[in-house]
Design a protein around this motif. Structure first.
Motif, PDB file in Angstrom:
ATOM      1  N   CYS A1228       0.852  -1.175   0.000  1.00  0.00           N
ATOM      2  CA  CYS A1228       0.000   0.000   0.000  1.00  0.00           C
ATOM      3  C   CYS A1228       0.896   1.236   0.000  1.00  0.00           C
ATOM      4  CB  CYS A1228      -0.934   0.014   1.205  1.00  0.00           C
ATOM      5  SG  CYS A1228      -0.063   0.118   2.782  1.00  0.00           S
ATOM      6  N   CYS A1229       0.259   2.369  -0.220  1.00  0.00           N
ATOM      7  CA  CYS A1229       0.987   3.632  -0.146  1.00  0.00           C
ATOM      8  C   CYS A1229       1.450   3.854   1.277  1.00  0.00           C
ATOM      9  CB  CYS A1229       0.082   4.781  -0.597  1.00  0.00           C
ATOM     10  SG  CYS A1229       0.810   6.418  -0.321  1.00  0.00           S
ATOM     11  N   ARG A1233      -1.939   4.729   2.797  1.00  0.00           N
ATOM     12  CA  ARG A1233      -2.276   3.323   2.951  1.00  0.00           C
ATOM     13  C   ARG A1233      -3.300   2.841   1.929  1.00  0.00           C
ATOM     14  NH1 ARG A1233      -2.343   2.762   9.617  1.00  0.00           N
ATOM     15  NH2 ARG A1233      -0.327   3.780   9.928  1.00  0.00           N
ATOM     16  N   ARG A1234      -3.284   3.488   0.782  1.00  0.00           N
ATOM     17  CA  ARG A1234      -4.145   3.020  -0.312  1.00  0.00           C
ATOM     18  C   ARG A1234      -3.571   1.724  -0.833  1.00  0.00           C
ATOM     19  NH1 ARG A1234      -3.378   3.441  -5.758  1.00  0.00           N
ATOM     20  NH2 ARG A1234      -5.233   3.337  -7.114  1.00  0.00           N
ATOM     21  N   ARG A1235      -4.426   0.696  -0.937  1.00  0.00           N
ATOM     22  CA  ARG A1235      -3.985  -0.600  -1.397  1.00  0.00           C
ATOM     23  C   ARG A1235      -3.470  -0.507  -2.827  1.00  0.00           C
ATOM     24  NH1 ARG A1235      -3.123  -4.191   2.341  1.00  0.00           N
ATOM     25  NH2 ARG A1235      -3.422  -5.810   0.756  1.00  0.00           N
ATOM     26  N   ASP A1238      -6.074  -1.334  -5.325  1.00  0.00           N
ATOM     27  CA  ASP A1238      -7.319  -0.558  -5.246  1.00  0.00           C
ATOM     28  C   ASP A1238      -7.426   0.304  -6.504  1.00  0.00           C
ATOM     29  OD1 ASP A1238      -9.535   0.816  -4.606  1.00  0.00           O
ATOM     30  OD2 ASP A1238      -8.772   1.696  -2.730  1.00  0.00           O
TER      31      ASP A1238
END
Length: 1241
Positions: A1228-1229, A1233-1235, A1238
């Motif tokens: 993730c970022c 915390r963007r997958r 996603d």
């Protein structure tokens, strides 16, 4: 002590020695040249034994009883069996003087005039040892280890079992005092007395606490009561009981008698004990009693004498007509045999009378003939008074003790008035010899009784009064009175009973009866007199009327209870008889004589031992109870009864409504329950209640007599009390029978109470059924729910009508509690409680059912979505929580939840999480900012939270570097982060971020990377801050070390502005902007390097959509390597090489826009028009597409070949390689915390 001749015989020759068979049945005599065997029971001569040719001088029996030996003047020793057969004979060189068997090994020692022989049954041989002098006597120690030899030259030689001399005792008289007899004490239990012997006057008394029983071999034929004595003529039965083996220790006391007329005692070591005792006769024989308590001595005084173990003469045992050559004690008995020179053999029984006195709880008695022991009968404490002379009489009264010795009377008194004091001291000494039958002591006088005469003497021996009686005095007792005026109770042989006062010459005749008086006692109030006569009849008289009140047979002694006027006890025939008032006698077994009765204690003299017997006064108490005489019964109980008797008295008194007595008795047994009942009855009486039936019914109910109580309740008109009693006792069937009716209301009440009882006794299923039948649904549901019976709850819920809302709600509550939400939902639907149903779905997190219900009933929207959003937020599903809060219209609450989570993360030093939460919070504020009313406030919060997110994200690396032992980042990264933070912390420092940690990291990394000037600056800054102790030493060392480094920074570390190409200082006062053009730097979110990006703005009138479309056009560009120019004409196309054409970069419109006026202090942004936008390449432009109301941000990469990646969610910039690596590590970022998988931006 008296000697009673049992039998006597006479032989023609002198009896030189004798020996008893160990079991005492036979007596072996050495007479002439024969051995005579007698039966000890009647003196019958069983058999003469012939084997010696000359006079037999000595005989000895082995302790095992299997054989005996005899020694003669014919120089031979013969071994005989217990069957009187000779089995072995051996000789010495001279006549045999003495023989003795080892008590343990049965080795025989035979001594002649010149040698010693030792014969053992095992080896069948005799070992002989020479002697320097004639041996006259010998004796083995009790443990068989040593043999003592008495010599004619006055020497005592102690040898071991092998005949080797170990100790030699030389007597002062030498050959002028030949040793004629020696004997070892057979028991060391008297050793304690010898150790304490001191040369002191006879009247000095040793008072010590010495707890020892009187030797069991002594017989008692005398008893006395309270300073009185009475003698019995008949001897007691012989006692053959064994002594205490635990006291049999190794012997070391040797008694020596010599013809210097001395008696001496020695230890095994040869040390003399005490001084020599003068005998005034030549001793021929000495022997101990079996247990060593007395010594027999005979000789030229023509009598056998009894001495104590310490050499005090007690008296003679039978006068003889010639010298006593031998005397011995029958084993384990008081029988003594004496053999004389003229051939007379006398067999005596010794009668030891018990000399004693008693007053209340103090008992004094003679022990070992010369000692007096005073015993406290209550505390069992004893003291011993050593008189060292024969004790003839003892009298005790209050604090006085009188002891008659042969030549004087000693009067003692207690040291204090303490009733428990046992310390006596000599008060007076009357140095005169008195002859008397009885001795009595008073406070100031001594009373002597001699046949018919009574004499009263002062303590100085002066006779003050004398009374002459008509008949022999049989009994005398002090009955108390003032000092100097005491009263005496005197009983005569002619039946007269008198009372005499010591200060009055005249005797008062109380009464005269026909028979002789044996024992007397007067009641505590002096109103009644108890007499035991010579016919063993106990007679009780009224002193005032002389009337015979009653008489009882089989009595030998009598005593009144000193605490109860109407109680007396008498003993006789092996029974103790207790009589109260005129009631029948109560009997129980008891051996001995009753001499005192105090409360519940009866003082009994049995043979020679006085004991206090605790006798419960139960029998007389019950006699009073049978006649309902409760107060008298209580007085008896106070003397001493068992707890059971006290309870019985309390119950009887309570049933008789004698409340005062009952209260005292229940207090004694500490029964608070009945005391509360009595207190209740007394209170009700004070209020005027007079119904005794009701009081008695309460008593019966307390006693468990429930049916009788019910009858009394009914008779007194209180049926309800009977019903309450039955129901309280769970006697429901009895209650129904008592009602005798079919009243539904009463029946329902009974069933309910029955169910309550079933519930209390842990029968819950039965209780549920009974509650249901009684209509008590709520209680049935509570029991079922508490026990987790879901099936029963379902059955109850389905049976109940929907109108019974409260029980159904309770059912639903238990269904939820027992994790059965389906049944709870069914119940809520049954009563139509949709709100509770919604709450059920929310509590059980059955969101689909809740949403479905919310669609049908929009009024429950808030009740569903608000808890849903909270649940999502708590489970870190913030985006979903945001949507849920939006649906519920609770944006403010969403912000508060995020703020709280953020604060917690900071407090807990989870700065990575804090950065993430602040980013989420900023995005939430941006979403709320779409509301025009909150736009300005929310945008301010958005920028603030974005700033905090960036700070915490960077500080996370600093904190890990400082706190953890290993670094996860490169030195350049930590160096850049530290500079970034210091440039950003120009104002207030956020919570949790430490300037010390930041400066410390910067100083360390600056030094490592060569930025020495910056490192020195950082260390200087640290000196002005409060530094933790763990960093103190490191910082001080660093500060000193950096002084040795150059004062400049490495040029490789200097940041470059990509707009104006200016080298910026490492520490910039303006912050994270260029010092020249004021262009804000764009940092990588991972390495925090300055990225080669320049932000530009759109010219007014150009929208974001238009700008993007213009950038996307991608206008064709000329390449540097293609310098050909195409020229078209009518007839031909021509290519021409244009040498003057510049590369694209040289004519880039955006590059031209970067120029600005040098030296300006204001930031001049880069503004582009449409033509510039059209000239830009899409891959060189990065756009932060912020949602409204924010405007988009545009960034142009000035180094297109160095790839930069922007997160589509948080718009943070990274070097592409770094970003891809972080994605692989975290999936993730690292910022938002963007997958990675996603698809949404």
């Amino acid at each position: 002590m008296r000697a009673v001749l049992t039998w006597r015989d006479k032989v023609e020759q002198c009896v030189y020695d004798l020996a008893f068979k160990p079991d005492g049945t036979q007596l072996i005599l050495a007479a002439g040249n024969r051995l005579l065997v007698y039966d000890t029971s009647d003196g019958t001569l069983l058999q003469p034994l012939k084997g010696h040719k000359d006079t037999v001088y000595c005989v000895a029996y082995a302790k095992d009883g299997k054989r005996f030996a005899s020694g003669s003047a014919d120089k031979s020793v013969i071994i005989w069996t217990s069957k009187l057969e000779g089995i072995l004979k051996y000789t010495h060189n001279d006549s045999i003087q003495c023989v003795s068997y080892n008590p343990i090994t049965h080795q025989l020692a035979s001594c002649s005039s010149s040698d010693i022989g030792l014969w053992s049954p095992e080896q069948k041989s005799v070992s002989k040892h020479k002697s320097s002098s004639k041996i006259t006597c010998c004796s083995w120690t009790n443990d068989g280890q040593y043999l003592a030899l008495g010599m004619f030259n006055g020497v005592v030689s102690i040898r071991n079992k092998s005949g080797e001399e170990k100790v030699k005792i030389e007597r002062p008289g030498g050959s002028l005092a030949p040793i004629w007899s020696i004997c070892w004490n057979p028991s060391s239990r008297w050793e304690n007395f010898w150790m304490n012997i001191e040369m002191e006057d006879a009247e000095e008394v040793t008072v010590s606490r010495y707890f020892q029983e009187i030797p069991s071999s002594l017989k008692s034929a005398v008893y006395s009561s309270q300073g009185s004595e009475a003698e019995e003529d008949e001897p007691e039965e012989e006692d053959d009981s064994a002594g205490d083996d635990s006291l049999e220790e190794r012997n070391d006391i040797l008694a020596v008698a010599d013809w210097g007329q001395k008696l001496s005692f020695y230890q095994l070591s040869g040390k003399q004990i005490g001084k020599d005792h003068s005998l005034n006769f030549d001793p021929c024989c000495i022997s101990y009693f079996t247990k060593g308590e007395y010594i027999l001595l005979g000789g030229s005084d023509k009598q056998a004498s009894l001495f104590t173990k310490d050499g005090v003469r007690l008296g003679a045992i039978g006068e003889q007509t010639s010298w006593v050559w031998t005397c011995k004690v029958k084993p384990d008995s008081n029988y003594v045999v004496v053999g004389c020179q003229d051939g007379t053999i006398s067999f005596y029984q010794l009668i030891f009378s018990t000399v004693h006195g008693l007053y209340k709880d103090r008992y004094a008695y003679r022990d070992s003939m010369t000692d007096v022991i005073v015993q406290h009968l209550i505390t069992e404490q004893k003291v011993r008074i050593k008189c060292k002379e024969l004790v003839k009489k003892i009298a005790i009264y209050k604090n006085r003790l009188a002891i008659q010795l042969p030549e004087k009377i000693l009067v003692y008194e207690l040291y204090s008035e303490d009733p428990l004091d046992m310390r006596y001291r000599v008060k007076e000494k009357i140095a005169r010899k008195f002859e008397c039958n009885l001795l009595v002591v008073c406070a100031n006088h001594i009373i002597l009784c001699q046949e018919r005469r009574l004499q009263c003497l002062s303590f100085r021996g002066v006779k003050e009064r004398e009374w002459q009686m008509e008949s022999l005095i049989r009994y005398i007792k002090v009955i108390g009175g003032p000092p100097g005026r005491e009263g005496l109770l005197v009983g005569l042989k002619n039946g007269q009973i008198l009372k005499i006062f010591v200060d009055n010459l005249f005797a008062i005749i109380l009464l005269k009866q026909a028979t002789a008086v044996r024992c007397l006692d007067m009641s505590a109030s002096r109103n009644k007199l108890a007499v035991v006569d010579e016919n063993d009849m106990c007679l009780v008289y009224d002193i005032h009327t002389k009337e015979l009140l009653f008489q009882e047979p089989n009595a030998n002694s009598v005593a009144w209870n000193t605490q109860c006027e109407d109680m007396l006890c008498f003993s006789g025939g092996g029974y103790l008889n207790i009589k109260a008032s005129t009631f029948p006698v109560h009997q129980q077994k008891l051996q001995g004589f009753v001499v005192g009765y105090n409360g519940s204690k009866i003082f009994c003299l049995h043979i020679f031992s006085m004991s206090a017997v605790e006798v419960p006064q139960s029998a007389p108490m019950y006699q009073y109870l049978d006649r309902k005489m409760f107060r008298e019964a209580y007085q008896i109980a106070c003397l001493g009864v068992t707890d059971t008797d006290w309870r019985e008295l309390a119950m009887e008194a309570l049933e008789g409504l004698e409340l005062e007595t009952a209260k005292k008795a229940f207090t004694r047994v500490q029964d608070l329950r009945y005391l509360e009942l009595i207190s209740s009855i007394e209170e009700r009486k004070k209020r005027g209640e007079t119904n005794n039936d009701l009081f008695l019914a309460d008593v019966f109910s307390y006693q468990g007599k429930f049916h009788e109580a019910a009858k009394l309740y009914k008779r007194s008109g209180h049926e309800n009390l009977a019903l309450d009693m039955y129901t309280d006792l769970r006697m429901f069937e009895y209650a129904k029978d008592f009602l005798g009716s079919e009243d539904p209301k009463e029946t329902k009440m009974l069933i309910t109470k029955q169910a309550d009882w079933a519930r209390n006794i842990n029968e819950p299923k039965a209780a549920v059924e009974m509650y249901m039948s009684a209509g008590e649904h709520r209680k049935a549901i509570e029991i079922s729910g508490d026990h987790g019976w879901v099936d029963m709850l379902i059955e109850i819920a389905r049976k109940l009508d929907k109108a019974e809302r409260e029980p159904l709600l309770l059912c639903a509550h238990f269904f939820k509690k027992l994790d059965n939400p389906g049944y709870a939902a069914e119940t809520y639907l049954k009563i139509g409680d949709l709100k509770s149903l919604v709450q059920l779905h929310v509590e059980t997190q059955r969101w689909d059912e809740a949403f479905a219900l919310g669609e049908k009933h929009p009024e429950f929207k808030d009740d569903i979505y608000v808890p849903y959003a909270q649940w999502l937020a708590e489970n870190d599903r913030f985006e979903e929580a945001q949507k849920a809060f939006h649906k519920a219209g609770r944006q403010g609450e969403a912000v508060r939840v995020l703020e709280q989570l953020t604060h917690n993360a900071v407090v807990e030093s989870r700065f990575n999480d804090a950065a993430y939460y602040y980013w989420m919070l900023s995005m939430q504020c941006l979403d709320i900012a779409q509301d025009p009313a909150q736009k300005e406030v929310m945008l301010g919060k958005f920028h603030h939270f974005q700033h905090l997110a960036e700070l915490y994200h960077g500080y996370h690396a600093i904190q890990r570097y400082v706190e953890e032992p290993f670094s996860f980042h490169l030195p350049e990264t930590l160096f850049n982060i530290s500079r970034f933070l210091l440039h950003s912390l120009t104002k207030d420092t956020p919570l949790g971020i430490s300037k010390v940690n930041t400066l410390f990291t910067l100083a360390k990394q600056s030094k490592a990377l060569g930025a020495y000037k910056l490192a020195r600056h950082a260390y200087d800054k640290l000196q002005g801050l409060q530094i933790p102790a763990r960093f103190q030493k490191s910082i001080e060392l660093g500060s000193l070390a950096i002084r040795s480094k150059p004062f400049h920074d490495s040029e490789e570390l200097v940041p470059l502005c990509y707009r104006c190409s200016t080298n910026n200082p490492l520490l910039n006062n303006l912050g994270n902007v260029c010092i020249n053009c004021r262009q804000p730097f764009v940092f990588s979110a991972s390495s925090y390097e300055v990225l080669h990006l320049v932000e530009f703005y759109l010219e007014e009138g150009i929208t974001d959509e238009e700008a993007v479309s213009l950038i996307d056009l991608e206008a064709p560009r000329l390449k540097r390597e293609n310098k050909w120019q195409e020229i078209a004409s009518n007839n031909a196309q021509t290519l021409r090489l244009d040498e003057s054409m510049d590369s694209v970069g040289d004519n880039d419109p955006f590059t031209a826009k970067l120029s600005f006026e040098q030296g300006g202090s204001e930031f001049v942004p880069v503004v582009v028009n449409r033509s510039v936008l059209r000239s830009m390449s899409r891959r060189d432009v990065l756009i932060k597409r912020w949602p409204p109301p924010l405007q988009w941000q545009y960034f142009r990469s000035l180094l297109p070949d160095a790839s930069i990646t922007m997160c589509p969610s948080c718009f943070q910039m990274f070097h592409s390689e770094d970003y891809e690596l972080l994605l692989l590590q975290h999936a993730c970022c690292p910022y938002c915390r963007r997958r990675a998988d996603d698809p949404s931006p």
